[in-house]
Design an enzyme around this catalytic site. Sequence first.
Site: not given
Length: 427
Positions: A386, A238, A212
């Site tokens: 994050r 993303k 992935d």
Amino acid sequence: MTTPEHSTPRDRKACERLDAEDPLRSFKDEFILPPDTIYLDGNSLGARTKGAAERAQEVIEDEWGTGLIRSSNTAGWFDLPATLGEKVAGIVGGGAGSTVVTDTTSINLFKAASAALKMQATDAPERRVILTQRENFPSDIYMLQGLAEQLGDDYEVRLVDDEEVTAGFPNTMSDEVALVVLTHVNYRTGRLFEMESTTSAIHAGGAMVIWDLCHSAGALEIDLAGSGADMAIGCTYKFLNGGPGSPAFIWVAEALQNRFTQPLSGWWGHAKPFEMSPDYAPADGIRRYLTGTQGVISMSVAELGLDIAARADMAAVRAKSLALSDLFIDLIEARLSDHPVDIVTPREHEHRGSQVSITHPEGFAIMSALIERGIIGDYREPEVLRFGLTPLYTGFTDVWDTVEALRDILDNHAWDAPQHKVRGAVT
Ligand SMILES: *Cc1c(COP(=O)(O)O)cnc(C)c1O
């Protein structure tokens, strides 16, 4: 350790100099970000590409409004999954005719894992275990559990720790394992697995592997075909900046493409969809991994992000990403040392993706306070702040300013305010 020596800029001016010398600096103009915003969440949703609104307008007005159904042919709608797939293949080293852009990552995982398990059922029917990381993105685990449940027949999903993958599976690879599903970069910690040696270890154990690439496609150099991997999936919204909900991709090694069909055998994967035959006959090659009609507006906008990534030198992207994360880590250590902050992202370059994750017991409130100041990262349970680093639009000064804002928020307890304790549905 291969992490090279580097010297940390000691002030903002030094960071400004690094930005001025950055060979990728012109890419920033290809994106539109709101003013006074530092965007460090490109690993969740990439920034808006500059031509996105115009492209959507063109598709809606010209292709849909004027062309109507004729645009299926004249505007290349029907070929979009393959057209975009070729662009993704160029970015991840997939080789021609190996990739389509379609559906979601979760759905593509279901298709890929189903086909892989079918192949193993022929080659090694006693193997019924699917291994995946305990720390994998939950949707990947859930999809595999759903598939195992659907298959029955003693199929089972087993979870393995990241450390064991890095160590080459000493305890878990056994002759029961049919398939290993690994996310190349851990979404929470940013840990990167070495694709080629891990793939070899899995093959040596008699299993197949699906990678992935959600957190690595567009962020670092990948040589899918050269790594010997079997299949791969990943998203485009993303680091590939495809736009919210843009479709995912699926790659299958050439030698495996025609071995089996996948169970979501809709008409777009048919050899001759417009013959409207009642019998399914899969298309040759990667097209058989398609299912049905796709979102044309979303695909068309996603293409802009893919085109930008295709023009960027991935080696330069990776070099800048590591320089940014080195700076981030060094500044955290130098300037936040009075606070209970831990860095969970690996220090070694070969184990690091394109993000820096830290923990603090008040992580959620701290991220909320940062976002209030226009610095957008995100929060993941438990306690993880994050920060995604997209080298095409993130600069060294952005990293400097972020750590300074963090220092101010921590020193002054700015996170300890009622508005920073309220959680929305999406963190
Ligand atoms: C982002 C992400 C997904 C998202 O899956 P969707 O089906 O597109 O919602 C899946 N897996 C991983 C590893 C991810 O990082």
